[in-house]
Design a protein around this motif. Sequence first.
Motif, PDB file in Angstrom:
ATOM      1  N   UNK A 203      13.538  64.299  78.820  1.00  0.00           N
ATOM      2  CA  UNK A 203      14.510  63.089  78.326  1.00  0.00           C
ATOM      3  C   UNK A 203      15.468  62.607  79.326  1.00  0.00           C
ATOM      4  N   UNK A 204      16.185  63.525  79.969  1.00  0.00           N
ATOM      5  CA  UNK A 204      17.285  63.260  80.885  1.00  0.00           C
ATOM      6  C   UNK A 204      17.056  62.798  81.916  1.00  0.00           C
ATOM      7  N   UNK A 227      12.155  70.813  76.446  1.00  0.00           N
ATOM      8  CA  UNK A 227      12.445  71.916  77.342  1.00  0.00           C
ATOM      9  C   UNK A 227      11.339  72.885  76.881  1.00  0.00           C
ATOM     10  N   UNK A 228      10.765  72.763  75.977  1.00  0.00           N
ATOM     11  CA  UNK A 228       9.711  73.822  75.602  1.00  0.00           C
ATOM     12  C   UNK A 228       8.307  73.313  75.910  1.00  0.00           C
ATOM     13  N   UNK A 229       8.176  72.304  76.863  1.00  0.00           N
ATOM     14  CA  UNK A 229       6.870  71.813  77.032  1.00  0.00           C
ATOM     15  C   UNK A 229       6.131  70.804  76.011  1.00  0.00           C
ATOM     16  N   UNK A 230       6.655  70.435  74.875  1.00  0.00           N
ATOM     17  CA  UNK A 230       6.175  69.752  73.933  1.00  0.00           C
ATOM     18  C   UNK A 230       6.189  68.298  74.467  1.00  0.00           C
ATOM     19  N   UNK A 231       5.201  67.514  74.096  1.00  0.00           N
ATOM     20  CA  UNK A 231       5.364  65.881  74.442  1.00  0.00           C
ATOM     21  C   UNK A 231       6.022  65.287  73.468  1.00  0.00           C
ATOM     22  N   UNK A 232       6.890  64.513  73.854  1.00  0.00           N
ATOM     23  CA  UNK A 232       7.675  63.482  73.062  1.00  0.00           C
ATOM     24  C   UNK A 232       7.235  62.191  72.980  1.00  0.00           C
ATOM     25  N   UNK A 233       6.705  61.503  74.067  1.00  0.00           N
ATOM     26  CA  UNK A 233       6.543  60.354  74.199  1.00  0.00           C
ATOM     27  C   UNK A 233       6.117  59.810  75.664  1.00  0.00           C
ATOM     28  N   UNK A 260       8.077  54.479  74.694  1.00  0.00           N
ATOM     29  CA  UNK A 260       7.473  53.577  73.887  1.00  0.00           C
ATOM     30  C   UNK A 260       7.205  53.798  72.654  1.00  0.00           C
ATOM     31  N   UNK A 261       7.544  53.064  71.499  1.00  0.00           N
ATOM     32  CA  UNK A 261       7.338  53.246  69.936  1.00  0.00           C
ATOM     33  C   UNK A 261       6.240  53.345  69.761  1.00  0.00           C
ATOM     34  N   UNK A 262       5.709  54.472  68.885  1.00  0.00           N
ATOM     35  CA  UNK A 262       4.365  54.850  68.479  1.00  0.00           C
ATOM     36  C   UNK A 262       3.750  55.136  69.735  1.00  0.00           C
ATOM     37  N   UNK A 263       4.243  55.887  70.734  1.00  0.00           N
ATOM     38  CA  UNK A 263       3.516  56.556  71.888  1.00  0.00           C
ATOM     39  C   UNK A 263       2.191  57.200  71.619  1.00  0.00           C
ATOM     40  N   UNK A 264       1.176  56.454  72.388  1.00  0.00           N
ATOM     41  CA  UNK A 264      -0.128  57.309  72.152  1.00  0.00           C
ATOM     42  C   UNK A 264      -0.344  58.712  72.558  1.00  0.00           C
TER      43      UNK A 264
END
Length: 323
Positions: A203-204, A227-233, A260-264
Amino acid sequence: VAIVGFFVHESLGSGLGFLQKLMSGENLISHSPLSNLLLRNHSSQHALMLFLLLVAVAKIVTTSFTIGSGGSGGLLVPSLFIGGCLGAAVGLFGQIYFPSITSSYIPFIPVGMASFFAGVANAPIASVIMVTEMTGSYVLLAPLITVAVISMILCHKFSLYDNQKLNKFESPAHTWDITAKLMRNFTLQESVKQFQQEGILTPDTSFRSILRQMSRLNRYTFPVIDSSGKYIGIVSLAGIGREQKRSLLKQKVKAQDLLLPNSPIIVYNDSLSKALETMLNFDLDCVPVVDENRNLLGTIGFHDILAGYHKRLTGKDIERKTF
Protein backbone atom coordinates in the motif's frame (compact mmCIF):
# COMPACT_ATOMS: atom_id res chain seq x y z
CA VAL A 1 -26.99 -19.30 -72.18
CA ALA A 2 -29.08 -17.25 -74.59
CA ILE A 3 -29.24 -20.09 -77.12
CA VAL A 4 -30.38 -22.60 -74.50
CA GLY A 5 -32.83 -20.07 -73.10
CA PHE A 6 -34.28 -19.44 -76.56
CA PHE A 7 -35.41 -23.05 -76.86
CA VAL A 8 -36.04 -23.72 -73.15
CA HIS A 9 -36.88 -20.35 -71.64
CA GLU A 10 -37.87 -22.04 -68.37
CA SER A 11 -34.16 -22.53 -67.69
CA LEU A 12 -33.64 -18.78 -67.33
CA GLY A 13 -34.22 -16.81 -64.15
CA SER A 14 -34.84 -18.28 -60.72
CA GLY A 15 -37.51 -20.71 -61.87
CA LEU A 16 -39.45 -20.49 -58.61
CA GLY A 17 -42.51 -19.22 -60.45
CA PHE A 18 -42.29 -22.21 -62.77
CA LEU A 19 -42.20 -24.57 -59.78
CA GLN A 20 -45.15 -22.82 -58.20
CA LYS A 21 -47.21 -23.27 -61.35
CA LEU A 22 -46.05 -26.87 -61.58
CA MET A 23 -47.23 -27.56 -58.02
CA SER A 24 -50.60 -25.99 -58.80
CA GLY A 25 -51.08 -28.53 -61.60
CA GLU A 26 -50.97 -26.02 -64.45
CA ASN A 27 -50.27 -27.40 -67.94
CA LEU A 28 -46.87 -25.82 -68.53
CA ILE A 29 -45.87 -27.72 -71.62
CA SER A 30 -48.45 -25.91 -73.73
CA HIS A 31 -46.49 -22.65 -73.29
CA SER A 32 -43.19 -24.12 -74.45
CA PRO A 33 -41.77 -23.78 -77.99
CA LEU A 34 -41.06 -27.52 -77.80
CA SER A 35 -44.69 -28.43 -77.10
CA ASN A 36 -45.53 -29.42 -80.68
CA LEU A 37 -42.44 -31.60 -80.96
CA LEU A 38 -43.07 -33.38 -77.66
CA LEU A 39 -46.84 -33.78 -78.00
CA ARG A 40 -46.58 -35.05 -81.57
CA ASN A 41 -45.05 -38.39 -80.60
CA HIS A 42 -46.00 -38.75 -76.92
CA SER A 43 -48.99 -38.61 -74.64
CA SER A 44 -49.44 -35.54 -72.48
CA GLN A 45 -47.97 -37.23 -69.39
CA HIS A 46 -45.01 -38.65 -71.31
CA ALA A 47 -44.45 -35.29 -72.94
CA LEU A 48 -44.52 -33.45 -69.60
CA MET A 49 -42.08 -35.94 -68.06
CA LEU A 50 -39.63 -35.53 -70.94
CA PHE A 51 -40.14 -31.77 -70.86
CA LEU A 52 -39.24 -31.58 -67.15
CA LEU A 53 -36.13 -33.69 -67.69
CA LEU A 54 -35.14 -31.39 -70.54
CA VAL A 55 -35.72 -28.30 -68.39
CA ALA A 56 -33.59 -29.77 -65.59
CA VAL A 57 -30.71 -30.49 -67.98
CA ALA A 58 -31.05 -27.03 -69.54
CA LYS A 59 -30.96 -25.43 -66.09
CA ILE A 60 -27.77 -27.31 -65.28
CA VAL A 61 -26.21 -26.01 -68.50
CA THR A 62 -27.28 -22.38 -68.05
CA THR A 63 -26.24 -22.33 -64.38
CA SER A 64 -22.85 -23.85 -65.21
CA PHE A 65 -22.17 -21.29 -67.93
CA THR A 66 -23.35 -18.40 -65.76
CA ILE A 67 -21.30 -19.31 -62.69
CA GLY A 68 -18.32 -20.58 -64.69
CA SER A 69 -18.03 -17.36 -66.69
CA GLY A 70 -18.06 -15.22 -63.55
CA GLY A 71 -21.61 -14.05 -63.94
CA SER A 72 -23.82 -13.03 -61.05
CA GLY A 73 -25.78 -15.94 -59.65
CA GLY A 74 -26.00 -18.47 -56.89
CA LEU A 75 -26.39 -22.21 -56.54
CA LEU A 76 -29.17 -22.50 -53.97
CA VAL A 77 -32.21 -21.64 -56.09
CA PRO A 78 -30.99 -23.49 -59.21
CA SER A 79 -30.42 -26.58 -57.07
CA LEU A 80 -33.95 -26.41 -55.71
CA PHE A 81 -35.33 -25.83 -59.22
CA ILE A 82 -33.46 -28.79 -60.72
CA GLY A 83 -34.50 -31.01 -57.82
CA GLY A 84 -38.13 -29.96 -58.18
CA CYS A 85 -38.16 -30.74 -61.91
CA LEU A 86 -36.51 -34.12 -61.40
CA GLY A 87 -38.90 -34.92 -58.56
CA ALA A 88 -41.90 -34.09 -60.73
CA ALA A 89 -40.48 -36.23 -63.54
CA VAL A 90 -40.13 -39.18 -61.15
CA GLY A 91 -43.70 -38.62 -59.98
CA LEU A 92 -44.96 -38.63 -63.57
CA PHE A 93 -43.00 -41.81 -64.22
CA GLY A 94 -44.84 -43.39 -61.30
CA GLN A 95 -48.18 -42.11 -62.56
CA ILE A 96 -47.57 -43.61 -66.00
CA TYR A 97 -46.15 -46.98 -65.05
CA PHE A 98 -47.44 -47.47 -61.49
CA PRO A 99 -50.79 -45.66 -61.41
CA SER A 100 -52.09 -47.82 -58.56
CA ILE A 101 -49.55 -46.41 -56.08
CA THR A 102 -48.92 -42.95 -57.55
CA SER A 103 -51.98 -40.77 -57.76
CA SER A 104 -50.22 -37.42 -58.32
CA TYR A 105 -46.78 -36.15 -59.20
CA ILE A 106 -47.14 -32.93 -57.18
CA PRO A 107 -45.88 -34.30 -53.80
CA PHE A 108 -42.73 -35.45 -55.56
CA ILE A 109 -41.75 -31.84 -56.33
CA PRO A 110 -40.80 -30.73 -52.77
CA VAL A 111 -39.34 -34.18 -52.11
CA GLY A 112 -37.10 -33.79 -55.16
CA MET A 113 -36.10 -30.28 -54.07
CA ALA A 114 -35.01 -31.47 -50.63
CA SER A 115 -33.28 -34.56 -51.96
CA PHE A 116 -31.29 -32.78 -54.66
CA PHE A 117 -30.09 -29.90 -52.49
CA ALA A 118 -29.23 -32.21 -49.59
CA GLY A 119 -27.04 -34.22 -51.94
CA VAL A 120 -25.22 -31.45 -53.79
CA ALA A 121 -24.72 -29.26 -50.71
CA ASN A 122 -24.29 -31.96 -48.05
CA ALA A 123 -26.86 -30.12 -45.95
CA PRO A 124 -29.80 -32.43 -45.19
CA ILE A 125 -31.20 -30.48 -42.24
CA ALA A 126 -31.07 -27.14 -44.05
CA SER A 127 -32.74 -28.60 -47.14
CA VAL A 128 -35.62 -30.06 -45.14
CA ILE A 129 -36.20 -26.82 -43.26
CA MET A 130 -36.07 -24.67 -46.40
CA VAL A 131 -38.45 -26.84 -48.40
CA THR A 132 -41.00 -27.11 -45.60
CA GLU A 133 -40.91 -23.34 -45.15
CA MET A 134 -41.23 -22.73 -48.89
CA THR A 135 -44.19 -25.07 -49.25
CA GLY A 136 -45.77 -23.95 -45.98
CA SER A 137 -46.64 -27.49 -44.95
CA TYR A 138 -45.19 -30.25 -42.79
CA VAL A 139 -47.31 -33.02 -44.31
CA LEU A 140 -44.33 -34.36 -46.25
CA LEU A 141 -41.84 -33.97 -43.39
CA ALA A 142 -41.20 -37.71 -43.01
CA PRO A 143 -40.44 -38.38 -46.71
CA LEU A 144 -38.40 -35.17 -46.88
CA ILE A 145 -36.18 -36.32 -44.03
CA THR A 146 -35.88 -39.80 -45.52
CA VAL A 147 -34.78 -38.69 -48.99
CA ALA A 148 -32.48 -36.01 -47.57
CA VAL A 149 -30.64 -38.57 -45.44
CA ILE A 150 -30.40 -41.07 -48.30
CA SER A 151 -29.14 -38.38 -50.66
CA MET A 152 -26.59 -37.23 -48.10
CA ILE A 153 -25.30 -40.78 -47.64
CA LEU A 154 -24.96 -41.37 -51.37
CA CYS A 155 -23.38 -37.99 -52.18
CA HIS A 156 -21.36 -37.22 -49.04
CA LYS A 157 -18.06 -37.36 -50.96
CA PHE A 158 -19.15 -34.64 -53.39
CA SER A 159 -20.29 -31.07 -52.84
CA LEU A 160 -20.94 -27.92 -54.85
CA TYR A 161 -19.03 -25.99 -52.21
CA ASP A 162 -15.34 -26.83 -52.50
CA ASN A 163 -14.38 -25.12 -49.23
CA GLN A 164 -17.12 -26.76 -47.18
CA LYS A 165 -15.75 -28.06 -43.88
CA LEU A 166 -16.41 -31.58 -42.67
CA ASN A 167 -17.78 -30.39 -39.32
CA LYS A 168 -17.74 -27.39 -37.00
CA PHE A 169 -14.51 -28.54 -35.38
CA GLU A 170 -12.70 -27.79 -38.65
CA SER A 171 -14.48 -24.49 -39.25
CA PRO A 172 -12.57 -21.27 -38.42
CA ALA A 173 -15.90 -19.63 -37.61
CA HIS A 174 -16.37 -21.97 -34.64
CA THR A 175 -12.77 -22.01 -33.41
CA TRP A 176 -13.37 -19.61 -30.54
CA ASP A 177 -16.60 -21.37 -29.52
CA ILE A 178 -14.74 -24.63 -29.11
CA THR A 179 -11.73 -22.98 -27.43
CA ALA A 180 -13.91 -21.13 -24.92
CA LYS A 181 -15.76 -24.30 -23.94
CA LEU A 182 -12.51 -26.16 -23.36
CA MET A 183 -10.99 -23.29 -21.39
CA ARG A 184 -13.95 -23.35 -19.01
CA ASN A 185 -12.98 -26.90 -18.04
CA PHE A 186 -9.28 -26.14 -17.44
CA THR A 187 -8.39 -24.66 -14.04
CA LEU A 188 -5.40 -22.44 -13.32
CA GLN A 189 -4.10 -24.88 -10.73
CA GLU A 190 -3.94 -27.67 -13.31
CA SER A 191 -2.80 -25.61 -16.28
CA VAL A 192 -0.38 -22.89 -15.20
CA LYS A 193 3.15 -24.03 -14.42
CA GLN A 194 3.97 -21.16 -12.05
CA PHE A 195 2.63 -17.72 -11.23
CA GLN A 196 4.67 -14.56 -11.78
CA GLN A 197 6.10 -13.02 -8.61
CA GLU A 198 7.35 -9.70 -9.98
CA GLY A 199 5.55 -6.39 -9.81
CA ILE A 200 3.81 -6.96 -6.47
CA LEU A 201 3.18 -3.72 -4.55
CA THR A 202 2.47 -2.75 -0.97
CA PRO A 203 0.00 0.00 0.00
CA ASP A 204 2.88 2.43 0.66
CA THR A 205 4.62 1.93 -2.69
CA SER A 206 5.16 5.36 -4.25
CA PHE A 207 3.88 6.28 -7.67
CA ARG A 208 7.45 6.91 -8.83
CA SER A 209 8.36 3.34 -7.88
CA ILE A 210 5.31 2.04 -9.72
CA LEU A 211 6.43 3.89 -12.87
CA ARG A 212 9.89 2.31 -12.59
CA GLN A 213 8.37 -1.16 -12.37
CA MET A 214 6.07 -0.33 -15.25
CA SER A 215 9.08 0.52 -17.40
CA ARG A 216 11.13 -2.47 -16.22
CA LEU A 217 8.42 -5.11 -16.56
CA ASN A 218 6.70 -3.54 -19.59
CA ARG A 219 3.26 -3.87 -18.06
CA TYR A 220 0.71 -1.57 -16.47
CA THR A 221 -1.14 -3.80 -13.98
CA PHE A 222 0.14 -4.49 -10.46
CA PRO A 223 -1.42 -6.34 -7.50
CA VAL A 224 -1.25 -4.84 -4.01
CA ILE A 225 -0.85 -6.91 -0.83
CA ASP A 226 -0.74 -6.08 2.87
CA SER A 227 2.02 -6.97 5.32
CA SER A 228 0.67 -10.51 5.75
CA GLY A 229 0.65 -11.21 2.01
CA LYS A 230 -3.10 -10.99 1.57
CA TYR A 231 -4.47 -9.48 -1.61
CA ILE A 232 -5.91 -5.97 -1.22
CA GLY A 233 -6.58 -4.85 -4.76
CA ILE A 234 -5.01 -3.98 -8.06
CA VAL A 235 -3.45 -0.88 -9.62
CA SER A 236 -3.85 -0.30 -13.35
CA LEU A 237 -2.12 2.53 -15.19
CA ALA A 238 -3.89 1.82 -18.47
CA GLY A 239 -4.96 5.02 -20.18
CA ILE A 240 -2.96 7.34 -17.91
CA GLY A 241 -1.26 9.99 -20.05
CA ARG A 242 1.97 11.91 -19.53
CA GLU A 243 0.34 14.98 -17.97
CA GLN A 244 -1.67 12.87 -15.56
CA LYS A 245 1.48 11.02 -14.51
CA ARG A 246 3.21 14.32 -13.76
CA SER A 247 0.25 15.42 -11.68
CA LEU A 248 0.25 12.17 -9.70
CA LEU A 249 3.99 12.50 -9.08
CA LYS A 250 3.49 15.99 -7.68
CA GLN A 251 0.72 14.75 -5.42
CA LYS A 252 3.01 11.98 -4.13
CA VAL A 253 0.24 9.41 -4.33
CA LYS A 254 0.81 5.84 -3.27
CA ALA A 255 -0.44 2.47 -4.44
CA GLN A 256 -3.32 2.47 -1.95
CA ASP A 257 -4.62 5.67 -3.57
CA LEU A 258 -4.73 4.08 -7.02
CA LEU A 259 -6.58 0.86 -6.23
CA LEU A 260 -9.32 0.01 -8.70
CA PRO A 261 -12.81 0.01 -7.20
CA ASN A 262 -14.15 -3.53 -7.05
CA SER A 263 -10.72 -4.91 -7.89
CA PRO A 264 -11.05 -8.28 -9.63
CA ILE A 265 -9.89 -11.43 -7.92
CA ILE A 266 -9.10 -14.84 -9.37
CA VAL A 267 -8.82 -17.97 -7.22
CA TYR A 268 -6.31 -20.63 -8.22
CA ASN A 269 -9.06 -23.17 -8.91
CA ASP A 270 -10.92 -20.82 -11.28
CA SER A 271 -10.92 -21.63 -14.99
CA LEU A 272 -8.63 -20.27 -17.69
CA SER A 273 -11.72 -18.82 -19.32
CA LYS A 274 -12.62 -16.76 -16.23
CA ALA A 275 -9.08 -15.39 -15.97
CA LEU A 276 -9.10 -14.38 -19.63
CA GLU A 277 -12.55 -12.78 -19.40
CA THR A 278 -11.47 -10.82 -16.31
CA MET A 279 -8.44 -9.43 -18.13
CA LEU A 280 -10.56 -8.37 -21.08
CA ASN A 281 -13.41 -6.91 -19.03
CA PHE A 282 -11.13 -4.80 -16.79
CA ASP A 283 -8.56 -3.99 -19.51
CA LEU A 284 -5.69 -5.61 -17.61
CA ASP A 285 -2.49 -7.18 -18.91
CA CYS A 286 -2.35 -9.59 -15.96
CA VAL A 287 -4.59 -10.74 -13.12
CA PRO A 288 -3.75 -11.63 -9.52
CA VAL A 289 -4.29 -15.23 -8.42
CA VAL A 290 -5.05 -16.00 -4.76
CA ASP A 291 -5.78 -19.04 -2.65
CA GLU A 292 -8.97 -19.62 -0.69
CA ASN A 293 -7.66 -17.33 2.11
CA ARG A 294 -6.89 -14.41 -0.27
CA ASN A 295 -3.16 -14.98 0.01
CA LEU A 296 -1.57 -13.79 -3.23
CA LEU A 297 0.06 -16.61 -5.19
CA GLY A 298 1.23 -14.38 -8.04
CA THR A 299 -0.05 -13.04 -11.34
CA ILE A 300 -0.73 -14.47 -14.78
CA GLY A 301 -0.83 -12.78 -18.17
CA PHE A 302 -2.08 -13.64 -21.63
CA HIS A 303 1.00 -15.74 -22.37
CA ASP A 304 0.49 -17.80 -19.21
CA ILE A 305 -3.15 -18.48 -20.04
CA LEU A 306 -2.39 -19.55 -23.61
CA ALA A 307 0.59 -21.62 -22.47
CA GLY A 308 -1.63 -23.34 -19.89
CA TYR A 309 -4.26 -24.03 -22.53
CA HIS A 310 -1.60 -25.48 -24.84
CA LYS A 311 -0.26 -27.63 -22.01
CA ARG A 312 -3.67 -29.13 -21.30
CA LEU A 313 -4.23 -29.92 -24.97
CA THR A 314 -0.80 -31.31 -25.81
CA GLY A 315 0.74 -32.17 -22.45
CA LYS A 316 3.79 -30.04 -23.29
CA ASP A 317 5.06 -26.85 -21.69
CA ILE A 318 5.91 -23.76 -23.72
CA GLU A 319 9.12 -22.04 -22.73
CA ARG A 320 9.60 -18.33 -23.31
CA LYS A 321 12.27 -17.60 -25.90
CA THR A 322 14.45 -14.52 -25.76
CA PHE A 323 15.94 -12.86 -28.81
